[in-house]
Write a protein that holds these residues in place. Structure first.
Motif, PDB file in Angstrom:
ATOM      1  N   LEU A 176     -12.111  -2.409  -2.210  1.00 47.56           N
ATOM      2  CA  LEU A 176     -12.820  -2.083  -3.447  1.00 47.56           C
ATOM      3  C   LEU A 176     -14.301  -2.130  -3.141  1.00 47.56           C
ATOM      4  N   SER A 215      -5.697   1.199  -2.113  1.00 54.70           N
ATOM      5  CA  SER A 215      -6.981   1.265  -1.429  1.00 54.70           C
ATOM      6  C   SER A 215      -7.074   0.184  -0.347  1.00 54.70           C
ATOM      7  N   ASP A 216      -7.901   0.449   0.650  1.00 53.81           N
ATOM      8  CA  ASP A 216      -8.145  -0.539   1.706  1.00 53.81           C
ATOM      9  C   ASP A 216      -9.227  -1.531   1.308  1.00 53.81           C
ATOM     10  N   TYR A 268      -3.812   1.947  -8.113  1.00 58.15           N
ATOM     11  CA  TYR A 268      -4.988   2.507  -7.446  1.00 58.15           C
ATOM     12  C   TYR A 268      -5.677   1.445  -6.591  1.00 58.15           C
ATOM     13  N   ARG A 321      -8.082   5.703   5.591  1.00 55.01           N
ATOM     14  CA  ARG A 321      -8.635   4.531   4.919  1.00 55.01           C
ATOM     15  C   ARG A 321      -9.427   4.961   3.695  1.00 55.01           C
ATOM     16  N   VAL A 322      -9.257   4.209   2.621  1.00 49.89           N
ATOM     17  CA  VAL A 322      -9.861   4.566   1.338  1.00 49.89           C
ATOM     18  C   VAL A 322     -10.633   3.384   0.776  1.00 49.89           C
ATOM     19  N   ALA A 323     -11.876   3.654   0.387  1.00 54.19           N
ATOM     20  CA  ALA A 323     -12.660   2.702  -0.398  1.00 54.19           C
ATOM     21  C   ALA A 323     -12.616   3.174  -1.846  1.00 54.19           C
ATOM     22  N   LEU A 324     -12.170   2.313  -2.731  1.00 51.61           N
ATOM     23  CA  LEU A 324     -12.071   2.674  -4.144  1.00 51.61           C
ATOM     24  C   LEU A 324     -13.370   2.324  -4.854  1.00 51.61           C
ATOM     25  N   TRP A 326      -1.223   9.624  -3.259  1.00 53.24           N
ATOM     26  CA  TRP A 326      -2.218   9.665  -2.197  1.00 53.24           C
ATOM     27  C   TRP A 326      -1.534   9.833  -0.845  1.00 53.24           C
ATOM     28  N   ARG A 347     -13.108   7.130  -2.828  1.00 56.90           N
ATOM     29  CA  ARG A 347     -12.417   7.787  -3.939  1.00 56.90           C
ATOM     30  C   ARG A 347     -12.841   7.135  -5.250  1.00 56.90           C
ATOM     31  N   ARG A 390       0.823  -1.201   0.000  1.00 57.54           N
ATOM     32  CA  ARG A 390       0.000   0.000   0.000  1.00 57.54           C
ATOM     33  C   ARG A 390       0.866   1.264   0.000  1.00 57.54           C
ATOM     34  N   ARG A 402       0.568   4.087  -2.890  1.00 56.13           N
ATOM     35  CA  ARG A 402       0.141   5.460  -2.586  1.00 56.13           C
ATOM     36  C   ARG A 402       1.224   6.467  -2.959  1.00 56.13           C
TER      37      ARG A 402
END
Length: 320
Positions: free
Chosen positions: A214, A211-212, A207, A162-165, A157, A194, A148, A152
């Protein structure tokens, strides 16, 4: 063997299929419907009228063993040439379209073609004629686990958070971006959704790995391929029960399929409890491109080995 491929527009999975066929010694020629296509400027009927003389000219040259049409819109042009056998691949947004006329063209094409290929069980359920399932493969050399932190850093990034793609253009209504935002807001986690749009295909693994999770909230899908690609990266997945999602990730750790908002919220909270990746790459079979190439080539050989016979149209789906 020389195959004439007819397309309306190219896709990454189509280009991968051509590459693996050429690796097997199949000579492939690709011709597309004239005119540039975009959502704001679709092709005109005149563009399609100009397409058939091109198809016929190629076929009459005598260079080709068969014609392979990709997408329901090209089915009439593949079938209208009277000389070579026809294989038709449906992609999902044709036979599962909201437009009745496109669904009808696709289904008639499937009925008349010498062999029809679909990539998923969801599409199989839409057809009442004999066909084969050949799942689209994933380039597992491209879609691979990447740390990760590295991902990033590559795409710029922030390393924290925490990111949900959401892997689609949010303006596409069928993808239901507003629902993705709602379930992320309802989840008891600090999570940013995002989106991506117009990202080069070769950058997509970064990408995903950045992300944490999908997050897929589509109302309808024939696939989606992004689920297989994320699984190949060992990225956790939370998705609505569409297309082949449940079949693909049912046995994958740290993934969740839901129907209601509450189920999607619970899935997000469970997946993000800790910092675990999935084991999709190890669990999911048939991810690679090689198996796809072998199956498509087998369809070609079956058609060419029976030039005087009609492919059975019993309505029973089977998988090669």
């Amino acid at each position: 063997m020389h195959v004439l491929h007819l397309i309306t527009s190219t896709r990454s999975f189509f280009e991968q299929q051509i590459a693996v066929l050429e690796d097997r010694g199949i000579e492939c020629t690709v011709i597309g419907v004239p005119g540039d296509y975009s959502a704001d400027s679709p092709r005109t009927p005149l563009d399609y009228l100009r397409f058939y003389p091109q198809v016929l000219s190629h076929v009459l040259s005598g260079e080709y063993d068969l014609v392979h049409g990709h997408y329901g819109l090209v089915a009439p042009f593949a079938i209208a040439q009277p000389i070579r056998p026809v294989v038709l691949s449906l992609w999902g947004t044709d036979v599962m379209s909201d437009m009745g006329w496109l669904r009808q063209i696709s289904r008639i094409g499937a009925r008349v073609a010498d062999a029809t290929i679909v990539p998923s069980p969801a599409m199989s359920r839409e057809l009442d004629v004999d066909h084969v399932e050949v799942p689209f493969g994933v380039d597992t050399d491209l879609f691979r686990p990447i740390s990760r932190e590295e991902a990033r850093d590559r795409i710029g990034w922030d390393p924290d958070g925490r990111v949900a793609l959401f892997p689609y253009d949010p303006s596409r209504d069928v993808k239901d971006f507003s629902r993705a935002e709602r379930v992320a807001d309802l989840a008891d986690v600090d999570l940013e959704v995002r989106t991506i749009d117009a990202v080069p295909y070769e950058e997509m693994p970064y990408y995903m790995n950045a992300s944490d999770v999908l997050l897929v909230t589509s109302r309808r899908e024939s696939g989606p391929m992004v689920v297989k690609e994320a699984a190949a990266c060992n990225v956790p997945i939370v998705s609505t029960d569409v297309g082949f999602v449940r079949q693909t990730i049912d046995d994958v750790e740290n993934c969740s399929v839901g129907t209601t908002n509450d189920e999607l919220v619970a899935g997000l909270e469970r997946v993000l409890d800790g910092d675990r990746r999935s084991n999709g790459r190890e669990v999911i079979g048939g991810l690679g491109l090689e198996e796809m190439g072998d199956r498509v080539l087998d369809v070609y050989r079956r058609v060419l080995d029976r030039p005087d016979e009609t492919i059975s149209r019993t309505g029973v789906s089977h998988e090669i």
